[in-house]
Design a protein around this motif. Structure first.
Motif, PDB file in Angstrom:
ATOM      1  N   LEU A   1       0.834  -1.207   0.000  1.00 45.77           N
ATOM      2  CA  LEU A   1       0.000   0.000   0.000  1.00 45.77           C
ATOM      3  C   LEU A   1       0.863   1.248   0.000  1.00 45.77           C
ATOM      4  N   LYS A   2       0.504   2.184  -0.855  1.00 41.83           N
ATOM      5  CA  LYS A   2       1.165   3.488  -0.844  1.00 41.83           C
ATOM      6  C   LYS A   2       0.195   4.541  -1.331  1.00 41.83           C
ATOM      7  N   ALA A   3       0.521   5.794  -1.081  1.00 40.25           N
ATOM      8  CA  ALA A   3      -0.302   6.908  -1.549  1.00 40.25           C
ATOM      9  C   ALA A   3      -0.192   7.001  -3.070  1.00 40.25           C
ATOM     10  N   SER A   4      -1.260   7.410  -3.713  1.00 37.71           N
ATOM     11  CA  SER A   4      -1.262   7.471  -5.180  1.00 37.71           C
ATOM     12  C   SER A   4      -0.264   8.486  -5.727  1.00 37.71           C
ATOM     13  N   ASN A   5       0.089   9.489  -4.938  1.00 40.52           N
ATOM     14  CA  ASN A   5       1.049  10.492  -5.408  1.00 40.52           C
ATOM     15  C   ASN A   5       2.502  10.124  -5.059  1.00 40.52           C
ATOM     16  N   ASP A   6       2.712   8.955  -4.476  1.00 36.79           N
ATOM     17  CA  ASP A   6       4.053   8.480  -4.106  1.00 36.79           C
ATOM     18  C   ASP A   6       4.631   7.694  -5.291  1.00 36.79           C
ATOM     19  N   ASN A   7       5.560   8.311  -5.996  1.00 33.88           N
ATOM     20  CA  ASN A   7       6.136   7.679  -7.179  1.00 33.88           C
ATOM     21  C   ASN A   7       7.471   6.989  -6.913  1.00 33.88           C
ATOM     22  N   LYS A   8       7.904   6.971  -5.658  1.00 30.52           N
ATOM     23  CA  LYS A   8       9.225   6.423  -5.354  1.00 30.52           C
ATOM     24  C   LYS A   8       9.192   5.112  -4.578  1.00 30.52           C
ATOM     25  N   SER A   9       8.227   4.921  -3.720  1.00 32.81           N
ATOM     26  CA  SER A   9       8.186   3.729  -2.876  1.00 32.81           C
ATOM     27  C   SER A   9       7.828   2.481  -3.679  1.00 32.81           C
ATOM     28  N   PHE A  10       8.407   1.367  -3.280  1.00 30.85           N
ATOM     29  CA  PHE A  10       8.137   0.045  -3.846  1.00 30.85           C
ATOM     30  C   PHE A  10       8.513  -0.094  -5.315  1.00 30.85           C
ATOM     31  N   LYS A  11       9.483   0.686  -5.770  1.00 35.11           N
ATOM     32  CA  LYS A  11       9.920   0.615  -7.181  1.00 35.11           C
ATOM     33  C   LYS A  11      10.371  -0.791  -7.553  1.00 35.11           C
ATOM     34  N   MET A  12      11.161  -1.434  -6.682  1.00 39.69           N
ATOM     35  CA  MET A  12      11.662  -2.765  -6.988  1.00 39.69           C
ATOM     36  C   MET A  12      10.509  -3.756  -7.150  1.00 39.69           C
ATOM     37  N   PHE A  13       9.510  -3.661  -6.299  1.00 43.09           N
ATOM     38  CA  PHE A  13       8.368  -4.555  -6.394  1.00 43.09           C
ATOM     39  C   PHE A  13       7.601  -4.337  -7.698  1.00 43.09           C
ATOM     40  N   GLU A  14       7.476  -3.075  -8.119  1.00 46.95           N
ATOM     41  CA  GLU A  14       6.789  -2.765  -9.376  1.00 46.95           C
ATOM     42  C   GLU A  14       7.535  -3.374 -10.561  1.00 46.95           C
ATOM     43  N   VAL A  15       8.857  -3.283 -10.538  1.00 45.22           N
ATOM     44  CA  VAL A  15       9.676  -3.852 -11.614  1.00 45.22           C
ATOM     45  C   VAL A  15       9.478  -5.363 -11.683  1.00 45.22           C
ATOM     46  N   LEU A  16       9.315  -5.989 -10.539  1.00 42.37           N
ATOM     47  CA  LEU A  16       9.116  -7.436 -10.484  1.00 42.37           C
ATOM     48  C   LEU A  16       7.681  -7.850 -10.800  1.00 42.37           C
ATOM     49  N   GLY A  17       6.805  -6.875 -11.013  1.00 42.51           N
ATOM     50  CA  GLY A  17       5.429  -7.165 -11.409  1.00 42.51           C
ATOM     51  C   GLY A  17       4.452  -7.331 -10.261  1.00 42.51           C
ATOM     52  N   ALA A  18       4.824  -6.921  -9.075  1.00 44.60           N
ATOM     53  CA  ALA A  18       3.922  -7.029  -7.927  1.00 44.60           C
ATOM     54  C   ALA A  18       2.741  -6.074  -8.088  1.00 44.60           C
ATOM     55  N   ASN A  19       1.630  -6.475  -7.537  1.00 44.10           N
ATOM     56  CA  ASN A  19       0.432  -5.647  -7.562  1.00 44.10           C
ATOM     57  C   ASN A  19       0.465  -4.710  -6.364  1.00 44.10           C
ATOM     58  N   ILE A  20       0.524  -3.431  -6.625  1.00 46.78           N
ATOM     59  CA  ILE A  20       0.613  -2.429  -5.567  1.00 46.78           C
ATOM     60  C   ILE A  20      -0.672  -1.611  -5.550  1.00 46.78           C
ATOM     61  N   SER A  21      -1.288  -1.538  -4.370  1.00 48.82           N
ATOM     62  CA  SER A  21      -2.501  -0.742  -4.218  1.00 48.82           C
ATOM     63  C   SER A  21      -2.114   0.687  -3.905  1.00 48.82           C
ATOM     64  N   LYS A  22      -2.707   1.600  -4.640  1.00 48.85           N
ATOM     65  CA  LYS A  22      -2.459   3.022  -4.423  1.00 48.85           C
ATOM     66  C   LYS A  22      -3.732   3.648  -3.871  1.00 48.85           C
ATOM     67  N   ILE A  23      -3.572   4.423  -2.807  1.00 52.98           N
ATOM     68  CA  ILE A  23      -4.725   5.020  -2.143  1.00 52.98           C
ATOM     69  C   ILE A  23      -4.788   6.500  -2.485  1.00 52.98           C
ATOM     70  N   ASP A  24      -5.903   6.911  -3.087  1.00 46.10           N
ATOM     71  CA  ASP A  24      -6.110   8.321  -3.428  1.00 46.10           C
ATOM     72  C   ASP A  24      -6.432   9.155  -2.195  1.00 46.10           C
ATOM     73  N   ASP A  25      -7.336   8.659  -1.371  1.00 47.97           N
ATOM     74  CA  ASP A  25      -7.771   9.375  -0.171  1.00 47.97           C
ATOM     75  C   ASP A  25      -7.239   8.626   1.047  1.00 47.97           C
ATOM     76  N   LEU A  26      -6.167   9.127   1.644  1.00 52.07           N
ATOM     77  CA  LEU A  26      -5.530   8.434   2.757  1.00 52.07           C
ATOM     78  C   LEU A  26      -6.434   8.296   3.980  1.00 52.07           C
TER      79      LEU A  26
END
Length: 80
Positions: free
Chosen positions: A6-31
């Motif tokens: 889980l990360k904020a939708s405006n967070d473009n830096k966290s979990f980059k490695m997981f994204e590259v590996l194809g992990a499904n990351i939930s982004k929250i618009d309204d924290l």
């Protein structure tokens, strides 16, 4: 074991490695709705939830509730 990230939708830096590996990351618009998202993930059988400290700061009561159970693991990471 299902893992949710889980990360904020405006967070473009966290979990980059997981994204590259194809992990499904939930982004929250309204924290403010972080607790609802955590409940949804648990309902969908996710047992490990990794979230940034920014997201975690909006969910103190739910994190305290599930930190006492052995079935659900909540991991809080620093925002990169």
């Amino acid at each position: 074991m299902r893992i949710a990230l889980l990360k904020a939708s405006n967070d473009n830096k966290s979990f980059k490695m997981f994204e590259v590996l194809g992990a499904n990351i939930s982004k929250i618009d309204d924290l403010e709705k972080t607790d609802d998202k955590i409940k949804e993930l648990i309902k969908n059988d996710y047992r490990t939830i990794i979230m940034t400290n920014e997201v975690a700061s909006f969910s103190q009561s739910i994190i305290k509730k599930y930190n006492r159970t052995k079935d659900i693991k909540i991991v809080i990471t620093s925002t990169k």
